[in-house]
Design an enzyme around this catalytic site. Structure first.
Site, PDB file in Angstrom:
ATOM      1  N   GLN A 188      48.664  32.298  39.809  1.00  0.00           N
ATOM      2  CA  GLN A 188      48.184  32.400  38.440  1.00  0.00           C
ATOM      3  C   GLN A 188      47.648  33.798  38.117  1.00  0.00           C
ATOM      4  O   GLN A 188      47.352  34.594  39.018  1.00  0.00           O
ATOM      5  CB  GLN A 188      47.071  31.387  38.193  1.00  0.00           C
ATOM      6  CG  GLN A 188      47.520  29.942  38.163  1.00  0.00           C
ATOM      7  CD  GLN A 188      46.380  29.031  37.792  1.00  0.00           C
ATOM      8  OE1 GLN A 188      45.874  28.294  38.620  1.00  0.00           O
ATOM      9  NE2 GLN A 188      45.955  29.085  36.535  1.00  0.00           N
ATOM     10  N   HIS A 189      47.534  34.061  36.826  1.00  0.00           N
ATOM     11  CA  HIS A 189      46.770  35.176  36.251  1.00  0.00           C
ATOM     12  C   HIS A 189      47.435  36.539  36.329  1.00  0.00           C
ATOM     13  O   HIS A 189      47.046  37.450  35.597  1.00  0.00           O
ATOM     14  CB  HIS A 189      45.382  35.308  36.894  1.00  0.00           C
ATOM     15  CG  HIS A 189      44.577  34.068  36.991  1.00  0.00           C
ATOM     16  ND1 HIS A 189      44.378  33.246  35.906  1.00  0.00           N
ATOM     17  CD2 HIS A 189      43.924  33.507  38.038  1.00  0.00           C
ATOM     18  CE1 HIS A 189      43.620  32.224  36.291  1.00  0.00           C
ATOM     19  NE2 HIS A 189      43.339  32.350  37.570  1.00  0.00           N
TER      20      HIS A 189
ATOM     21  N   ASP B 239      50.372  27.996  40.383  1.00  0.00           N
ATOM     22  CA  ASP B 239      50.352  27.440  41.737  1.00  0.00           C
ATOM     23  C   ASP B 239      49.439  26.228  41.874  1.00  0.00           C
ATOM     24  O   ASP B 239      49.807  25.234  42.517  1.00  0.00           O
ATOM     25  CB  ASP B 239      49.996  28.512  42.767  1.00  0.00           C
ATOM     26  CG  ASP B 239      48.719  29.273  42.461  1.00  0.00           C
ATOM     27  OD1 ASP B 239      48.047  28.997  41.447  1.00  0.00           O
ATOM     28  OD2 ASP B 239      48.381  30.193  43.239  1.00  0.00           O
TER      29      ASP B 239
END
Length: 486
Positions: free
Chosen positions: A70-71, A227
């Protein structure tokens, strides 16, 4: 039998599993490593995916899905070329940007109400502010921003319009899980102007086919996800389940029917991959705490576990605050680890090993408490990740969490979730497929040992300031409830 594939593009590497679309039985798998670091050329992910998919791994596969870390900020120019290496979730250089953004919107409560999450350095929105402030020439070239899974899915399909899902979008800091819509005002606040963002598709949407050169023909590409959302789907987590994952990062997350909005910033209010929600607490320090402790003591992992289990609960008063790489929860990006309560009696290898195990687990137990404070039901704990393979972690976890701990059979849960989503897109059913080819989890039980949490809390409270606003459970119902799409 129809086959589906799931891709997990994580910090460390790319894993691909191929499973029977009906039963979920694993047929084959492969992996390729990524280099270490907190920024990376996105092309490395693509080449790793292609390496892992080589030697006929995807032969006969009819659907594929991607779940990824992520991110990560993938900033692209008008031609879709990255303007710089992607900044990953574990890059903390945007900590100052996070503080600035919180103040500019009106404080933590304003952010929690807007997107369910108070910005920290991990979130994409803070990385965009850092880019605008520190690399203005690169920032001027940016036309669109994607997340790692969005970018990989776009490479697979070659689609002109990039696509994402609610789960991964909810980790950007400019998408509201409660409303199911982007917040372009927050994107402008961070970056200073509008940027193109991927379309948010429904959880079971089919995007395919695969058109990328060098990849086999695959009929369907699923929407993909982040994820943690992939892991929840791979584990078939239901409301009441709290998943504690001990990987590069540590996470405690739960599937929930309602969004959360925690102004303390401990709980990030994500969406999941099914139309529900996934409140989550993340720490930067997890499995590597164990490897660091073993290295410091000159022990291999089995020896480290044995030493820890030979020491008493509470390690004779020795307590580790495991902030070895800074920390995300609590929000201390510049922190270092603290070892307290040292005496001549407890400075022993076993006590030190035990303190490392207990410190790691106590940080995650604080995360479970934060979820419960938001009204998230905690009925059972599922322990996963590389750190869950530790015999010491399995034995000590029920003492720390105060509940039985279930450890599912070892697997690639993120990739499994991506494969299950691919099977869902292929089947076009209201619900994800119920896979039967999974072993029952192992259960670990022990009497709670309150001394462990008490020592940890006393040490933590000497360096962690209390939250400026108390956590609340006053989340509002979703105005974009997509549970009917499951």
């Amino acid at each position: 039998m129809p086959l589906v594939a799931g891709v997990d593009s994580s910090t460390q590497g790319t894993k691909i599993v191929v499973r029977d679309a009906v039963t979920g039985a694993q047929v084959r798998s492969a992996r390729a490593e990524h280099p270490e670091g907190t920024e990376i050329d996105p092309g490395v992910w693509w080449e790793a995916l292609r390496r892992a998919a080589g030697d006929g791994l995807l032969d006969g596969v009819t659907a594929i899905g991607v779940a990824a870390q992520q991110h990560g900020m993938v900033a692209l120019d008008e031609s879709g070329v990255p303007v710089r290496p992607a900044l990953l979730w574990n890059d903390t250089r945007s900590a100052g940007a996070a503080r600035d953004l919180i103040a500019e919107l009106g404080g933590p409560r304003a952010w929690a109400d807007a997107v369910g999450t108070v910005p920290v350095a991990s979130l994409t929105v803070t990385k965009l502010r850092w880019l605008a402030e520190h690399e203005p020439a690169n920032a001027a070239r940016v036309a669109q921003v994607m997340l790692p899974h969005d970018w990989l899915t776009a490479r697979l399909t070659g689609a002109a319009e990039p696509v994402t899902d609610r789960g991964d979008a909810s980790g950007t800091g400019y998408f509201s899980p409660a409303t199911g819509a982007y917040r372009p005002d927050l994107l402008r606040l961070a970056f200073g102007r509008d940027l193109a963002v991927p379309r948010v598709a429904a959880p079971a949407d089919a995007l395919g086919p695969v058109t990328a050169e060098g990849m086999p023909p695959i009929e369907v590409v699923s929407v993909g996800t982040g994820d943690n959302m992939g892991a929840a789907l791979g584990l078939d987590a239901r409301p009441g389940d709290v998943v504690v994952s001990i990987g590069t990062s540590g996470t405690a997350f739960a599937v929930a029917e309602r969004p959360t909005a925690d102004p303390s910033g401990q709980v990030t209010g994500f969406a999941d991959a099914t139309g529900r929600f996934l409140p989550l607490v993340c720490t930067l320090n997890a499995a590597r705490v164990l490897s660091a402790g073993a290295a410091a003591l000159g022990l291999d992992r089995d020896e480290f576990d044995a030493a820890a289990l030979a020491a008493p609960p509470g390690a004779g008063g020795l307590t580790l605050l495991p902030y070895l790489d800074g920390e995300r929860t609590p929000d201390l990006p510049d922190a270092t680890g603290h070892l307290t309560g040292m005496t001549r009696a407890n400075l022993r290898p076993g006590h030190l090993a035990r303190a490392f195990v207990e410190g790691l687990l106590c940080g995650l137990a604080d995360g479970v408490d934060a979820l419960a404070a938001q009204g998230v039901p905690v009925r059972r704990i599922l322990l996963i990740g590389g750190g869950a393979r530790s015999a010491a972690v399995r034995a000590v976890a029920p003492q720390v969490f105060g509940r039985p701990v279930l450890v599912p059979s070892d697997g690639e849960y993120v990739a499994d979730g991506a494969a299950r989503q691919a099977a869902w897109a292929l089947a076009a059913t209201p619900e994800p497929p119920e896979w039967t080819a999974t072993a029952a989890p192992s259960t670990y039980e022990a009497d709670p040992e309150p001394v462990i949490r008490e020592q940890y809390a006393a040490a933590r409270d000497t360096i962690v300031p209390p939250p400026t606003e108390p956590a609340t459970s006053g989340a509002t119902p979703s105005a974009h409830d997509t549970r009917g799409q499951r």
